[in-house]
Design an enzyme around this catalytic site. Structure first.
Site, PDB file in Angstrom:
ATOM      1  N   TYR A  82       0.845  -1.291  -0.117  1.00 58.20           N
ATOM      2  CA  TYR A  82      -0.067   0.020   0.078  1.00 58.20           C
ATOM      3  C   TYR A  82       0.915   1.212  -0.033  1.00 58.20           C
ATOM      4  CZ  TYR A  82      -3.170   3.492   1.816  1.00 58.20           C
ATOM      5  OH  TYR A  82      -3.762   4.665   2.036  1.00 58.20           O
ATOM      6  N   SER A  83       1.756   1.117   0.908  1.00 55.38           N
ATOM      7  CA  SER A  83       2.720   2.515   1.130  1.00 55.38           C
ATOM      8  C   SER A  83       3.441   2.648  -0.311  1.00 55.38           C
ATOM      9  CB  SER A  83       3.571   2.383   2.228  1.00 55.38           C
ATOM     10  OG  SER A  83       2.863   2.263   3.423  1.00 55.38           O
TER      11      SER A  83
END
Length: 256
Positions: A160-161
């Site tokens: 996600y990051s």
């Protein structure tokens, strides 16, 4: 073209998308609410915003289907009489929170497909439309990322990051390309916000806040993000090219 600025908000069916739409409506923008499909939640939001005196249309589209995006953007502009603001808010989290060494190709590909690839090509389609349809109105593209882009490393949200970090670079490239054409590009990095994405780790985050991890000492409110989006979409910050606004309660600050 209509007299009001027209804003397209992706992921409008979620809490943050709704807060952003409310803030834009409060500034007098007409709105297109985007999500994967129409829903009762979107209909209720549209009715609420129409009561403020703005025009609101629901136009569903899976933005991950990038081949459809040029036609979708053209349809939005045709239906609304123009398109002045894009808010890249749609996004997905990881399929399973866990060790970096356990990340699956399915979860990685999903984050990249929705959080980065889809938003790049939607921004591209909107930028192309804006350049082909010049306007005296200053226009804006605002992209929502996360504090975890480079100030905070999450142990369980790697893919996600990473997808959001790509978005941060995307904003810089589009900002440099579009600034001469009076199109502002900004990035907003939220910190801990109470959304469905954080609900599964609420106890963990409550503890971190209590321990001082967030200098502000509290969760962020969704309308705080909405107000900043609406401000950055106002056209009043023409010389703030490609700026990143942190709405994170100070999470990025390293204290000693």
């Amino acid at each position: 073209m209509g007299t009001a600025s027209v804003a397209l908000v992706t992921g409008a069916g979620g809490g943050l998308g709704a807060a952003i739409a409310r803030a834009l409506a409060g500034r007098g923008h007409d709105l297109v609410l985007n999500d994967l499909e129409p829903s009762e939640r979107l209909e209720a939001l549209a009715a609420e915003l129409r009561a403020l005196g703005v025009r609101v249309e629901i136009m569903a589209q899976d933005i991950a289907q990038v081949a459809h995006l040029p036609g979708y953007v053209a349809g939005v502009a045709a239906r609304m009489g123009g398109l002045d603001v894009l808010v890249n808010n749609a996004g997905v989290s990881v399929l399973s929170r866990g060790d970096l060494l356990e990340v699956t190709p399915e979860s990685f590909d999903r984050c990249i497909a929705v959080n980065l690839r889809a938003q790049f090509f939607l921004t591209q389609a909107v930028a192309r439309h804006m350049l082909a349809a010049p306007s005296a109105r200053r226009r804006a593209i605002v992209t929502i990322t996360t504090v975890a882009v480079d100030h905070v490393v999450g142990r369980v949200l790697a893919e996600y990051s990473m997808s959001k970090a790509g978005l941060a670079h995307m904003v810089q490239h589009f900002a440099a390309r579009l600034a001469p054409q009076n199109i502002d590009c900004f990035e907003i990095r939220p910190g801990m916000m109470q959304t469905p994405m954080t609900s599964t780790s609420r106890e963990k985050y409550d503890r971190l806040i209590a321990e001082g991890f967030v200098p502000a000492g509290r969760w962020g409110e969704l309308d705080e993000i909405g107000k900043v989006v609406a401000t950055m979409a106002s056209g009043e910050f023409a010389y703030a090219v490609g700026q990143t606004i942190h709405i994170d309660g100070g999470m990025r600050m390293k204290m000693f």
